[in-house]
Scaffold this motif. Structure first.
Motif, PDB file in Angstrom:
ATOM      1  N   ILE A 289       6.178  10.097  -6.568  1.00 61.09           N
ATOM      2  CA  ILE A 289       4.905   9.794  -5.906  1.00 61.09           C
ATOM      3  C   ILE A 289       4.427   8.410  -6.311  1.00 61.09           C
ATOM      4  O   ILE A 289       3.981   7.608  -5.473  1.00 61.09           O
ATOM      5  N   SER A 290       4.525   8.102  -7.576  1.00 62.74           N
ATOM      6  CA  SER A 290       4.059   6.802  -8.075  1.00 62.74           C
ATOM      7  C   SER A 290       4.832   5.658  -7.437  1.00 62.74           C
ATOM      8  O   SER A 290       4.247   4.660  -6.987  1.00 62.74           O
ATOM      9  N   GLU A 291       6.158   5.785  -7.368  1.00 59.91           N
ATOM     10  CA  GLU A 291       6.978   4.730  -6.785  1.00 59.91           C
ATOM     11  C   GLU A 291       6.680   4.554  -5.300  1.00 59.91           C
ATOM     12  O   GLU A 291       6.670   3.434  -4.777  1.00 59.91           O
ATOM     13  N   SER A 292       6.406   5.655  -4.615  1.00 61.64           N
ATOM     14  CA  SER A 292       6.073   5.587  -3.192  1.00 61.64           C
ATOM     15  C   SER A 292       4.752   4.847  -2.980  1.00 61.64           C
ATOM     16  O   SER A 292       4.625   4.019  -2.066  1.00 61.64           O
ATOM     17  N   ILE A 293       3.778   5.115  -3.837  1.00 61.24           N
ATOM     18  CA  ILE A 293       2.473   4.455  -3.713  1.00 61.24           C
ATOM     19  C   ILE A 293       2.604   2.960  -3.999  1.00 61.24           C
ATOM     20  O   ILE A 293       2.016   2.124  -3.288  1.00 61.24           O
ATOM     21  N   PHE A 294       3.372   2.603  -5.013  1.00 61.77           N
ATOM     22  CA  PHE A 294       3.561   1.182  -5.305  1.00 61.77           C
ATOM     23  C   PHE A 294       4.208   0.465  -4.116  1.00 61.77           C
ATOM     24  O   PHE A 294       3.853  -0.669  -3.785  1.00 61.77           O
ATOM     25  N   GLY A 295       5.162   1.124  -3.464  1.00 60.85           N
ATOM     26  CA  GLY A 295       5.792   0.528  -2.294  1.00 60.85           C
ATOM     27  C   GLY A 295       4.806   0.311  -1.160  1.00 60.85           C
ATOM     28  O   GLY A 295       4.796  -0.746  -0.505  1.00 60.85           O
ATOM     29  N   LYS A 296       3.965   1.312  -0.906  1.00 59.46           N
ATOM     30  CA  LYS A 296       2.960   1.195   0.153  1.00 59.46           C
ATOM     31  C   LYS A 296       1.947   0.093  -0.166  1.00 59.46           C
ATOM     32  O   LYS A 296       1.574  -0.708   0.708  1.00 59.46           O
ATOM     33  N   LEU A 297       1.524   0.015  -1.418  1.00 62.44           N
ATOM     34  CA  LEU A 297       0.553  -1.003  -1.800  1.00 62.44           C
ATOM     35  C   LEU A 297       1.134  -2.407  -1.697  1.00 62.44           C
ATOM     36  O   LEU A 297       0.419  -3.365  -1.372  1.00 62.44           O
ATOM     37  N   ALA A 298       2.408  -2.545  -1.991  1.00 59.75           N
ATOM     38  CA  ALA A 298       3.050  -3.855  -1.862  1.00 59.75           C
ATOM     39  C   ALA A 298       2.981  -4.341  -0.415  1.00 59.75           C
ATOM     40  O   ALA A 298       2.736  -5.532  -0.149  1.00 59.75           O
ATOM     41  N   MET A 299       3.179  -3.428   0.542  1.00 63.01           N
ATOM     42  CA  MET A 299       3.076  -3.795   1.958  1.00 63.01           C
ATOM     43  C   MET A 299       1.641  -4.159   2.323  1.00 63.01           C
ATOM     44  O   MET A 299       1.391  -5.129   3.047  1.00 63.01           O
ATOM     45  N   LEU A 300       0.680  -3.389   1.827  1.00 61.25           N
ATOM     46  CA  LEU A 300      -0.724  -3.686   2.102  1.00 61.25           C
ATOM     47  C   LEU A 300      -1.132  -5.036   1.519  1.00 61.25           C
ATOM     48  O   LEU A 300      -1.880  -5.801   2.145  1.00 61.25           O
ATOM     49  N   ALA A 301      -0.640  -5.333   0.316  1.00 61.79           N
ATOM     50  CA  ALA A 301      -0.960  -6.613  -0.312  1.00 61.79           C
ATOM     51  C   ALA A 301      -0.455  -7.759   0.552  1.00 61.79           C
ATOM     52  O   ALA A 301      -1.146  -8.780   0.718  1.00 61.79           O
TER      53      ALA A 301
ATOM     54  N   TYR B 189      -2.742  -8.188   3.527  1.00 64.30           N
ATOM     55  CA  TYR B 189      -4.038  -8.757   3.174  1.00 64.30           C
ATOM     56  C   TYR B 189      -3.919 -10.126   2.503  1.00 64.30           C
ATOM     57  O   TYR B 189      -4.907 -10.686   2.037  1.00 64.30           O
ATOM     58  N   GLN B 190      -2.711 -10.667   2.441  1.00 66.87           N
ATOM     59  CA  GLN B 190      -2.449 -11.968   1.844  1.00 66.87           C
ATOM     60  C   GLN B 190      -3.003 -12.054   0.409  1.00 66.87           C
ATOM     61  O   GLN B 190      -3.717 -12.988   0.043  1.00 66.87           O
ATOM     62  N   THR B 191      -2.673 -11.028  -0.334  1.00 69.20           N
ATOM     63  CA  THR B 191      -3.036 -10.998  -1.745  1.00 69.20           C
ATOM     64  C   THR B 191      -1.850 -10.391  -2.490  1.00 69.20           C
ATOM     65  O   THR B 191      -0.779 -10.226  -1.914  1.00 69.20           O
ATOM     66  N   GLN B 192      -2.005 -10.115  -3.760  1.00 71.27           N
ATOM     67  CA  GLN B 192      -0.942  -9.436  -4.497  1.00 71.27           C
ATOM     68  C   GLN B 192      -1.529  -8.230  -5.194  1.00 71.27           C
ATOM     69  O   GLN B 192      -2.723  -8.214  -5.536  1.00 71.27           O
ATOM     70  N   ILE B 193      -0.724  -7.207  -5.383  1.00 67.63           N
ATOM     71  CA  ILE B 193      -1.195  -6.020  -6.078  1.00 67.63           C
ATOM     72  C   ILE B 193      -1.341  -6.350  -7.554  1.00 67.63           C
ATOM     73  O   ILE B 193      -0.456  -6.948  -8.170  1.00 67.63           O
ATOM     74  N   GLN B 194      -2.484  -6.000  -8.107  1.00 70.92           N
ATOM     75  CA  GLN B 194      -2.753  -6.271  -9.513  1.00 70.92           C
ATOM     76  C   GLN B 194      -2.484  -5.009 -10.335  1.00 70.92           C
ATOM     77  O   GLN B 194      -3.174  -4.008 -10.210  1.00 70.92           O
TER      78      GLN B 194
END
Length: 368
Positions: free
Chosen positions: A135-147, A150-155
């Protein structure tokens, strides 16, 4: 200049990065008054990261991370957190005028949630995040796409995701090298491993500038329920390991994925450090004695290093004349349930009138 920004030129940072600060860094290093001497160890020290503006070492991360967001003209802060990273980023993003959105690990303590909410951060959590590896790895993958959208980076407070922010954490190593250059051991709590790795790299940078400097051993301490790094480090293995489900009750250190684990294992080993696995009960006991014997109010994750130091002592892996530092990472106010459990045996007493005060004190003299 005080704080972490005085070391800016020591690190590989973007040249146009401008200092952004709430007064983080330059935290106290205090000598143990009771715990060390009672064990025949007169040279035990505590690095009080609780003194940072939001109450944890993550402010060092947030200062550099938000400065970098301003440099790149990011329009929002997008982050994941088990608590302290979110609290720090929420505060610094608020000061910078950046909207802040945080995806929280399941079970993040209410004290840290309240900090984020008070600073105006928008919070969401997903069941199993931070506890279950898939679940954690899936969320990180989704957030990377969102970042990217949004032209930002996941912190995330890990070199894997936010190398600029993590260089702020390296300043702990710089401060320790300045304040206690003769340190032999540094005990560091670990979830994903970023803190221990940052301290190792900070010390290495210090030695690069001062080749005669003697590096201490950096030890990785983890709860038994999140054995991704420490066990393999002690076993002489080359790589960290993910766990299917992290089951420790020490909030903030439930990191089932490896993240910075491989690099952390290698850096600690290079320093001569070892891995220590400690039970949750050992951690909560260390939290209690820090408060009652040293006056240091730490959350459970902030007491993990001391639990590791005590285990090292029990195993006979330190001599009496060696100097040790425990990193106290976060303030006790961040985890109210752990404090409530710690104080349950010491309740507030209510008296009906002032005339009962004298009898109350006399009856409690034997309990002091």
């Amino acid at each position: 200049m005080r704080g972490i920004w005085k070391y800016q030129k020591w690190m590989d940072l973007p040249q146009e990065l401008l200092p952004f600060t709430l007064g983080e860094g330059s935290t106290p290093l205090i000598r143990s008054k009771t715990i060390g001497p009672d064990q025949g160890q007169g040279h035990l020290y505590f690095k009080l990261e609780t003194a940072n503006p939001s109450g944890s070492y993550k402010d060092r991360f947030a200062a550099f991370a938000v400065a970098d967001m301003l440099r790149t003209k990011s329009e929002r802060c997008l982050a994941t957190s088990s608590g302290n990273t979110g609290a720090a980023l929420a505060a610094y993003a608020a000061a910078a005028g950046l909207p802040c959105h945080i995806v929280l690990v399941e079970g993040a303590p209410e004290g840290k949630l309240a900090q984020m909410q008070a600073h105006g951060a928008r919070l969401v959590t997903v069941k199993g995040f931070g506890i279950n590896k898939e679940i954690s790895e899936s969320i990180f993958g989704k957030l990377a796409m969102l970042a990217s959208d949004y032209q930002t980076q996941i912190q995330v407070s890990a070199y894997t995701y936010s190398p600029v922010g993590m260089q702020g954490v390296q300043t702990i190593g710089f401060e320790l090298a300045e304040d206690l250059p003769e340190a032999d051991h540094v005990f560091v709590p670990a979830g994903g491993g970023g803190l221990a790795l940052a301290i190792c790299r900070g010390y290495q940078l210090w030695k690069h500038r001062q080749p005669e400097f003697k590096l201490p051993k950096i030890h990785c301490v983890q709860p038994e329920g999140n054995n991704t790094i420490a066990g393999n480090l002690r076993a002489g293995l080359e790589h960290a390991q993910a766990v299917e489900n992290a089951f420790t009750r020490v909030s903030g250190l439930q990191v089932a994925s490896v993240i910075d684990g491989n690099e952390t294992l290698q850096a600690c080993r290079l320093s001569g450090g070892n891995g220590y696995l400690v039970s949750d009960e050992d951690v909560f006991d260390a939290q209690r004695i820090l408060a009652q014997c040293e006056g240091v109010f730490a959350e459970p994750a902030g007491a993990v290093a001391l639990a590791g130091w005590r285990k090292s002592l029990k195993l006979g892996e330190m001599s009496a004349d060696e100097k040790s530092v425990c990193i106290i990472t976060g303030n006790g106010f961040k985890d109210p349930p752990s404090v409530a459990a710690m104080t349950a045996a010491n309740p507030l007493h209510f008296l009906d009138n002032v005339g009962e005060l004298e009898n109350y004190f006399k009856s409690n003299e034997s309990n002091q």
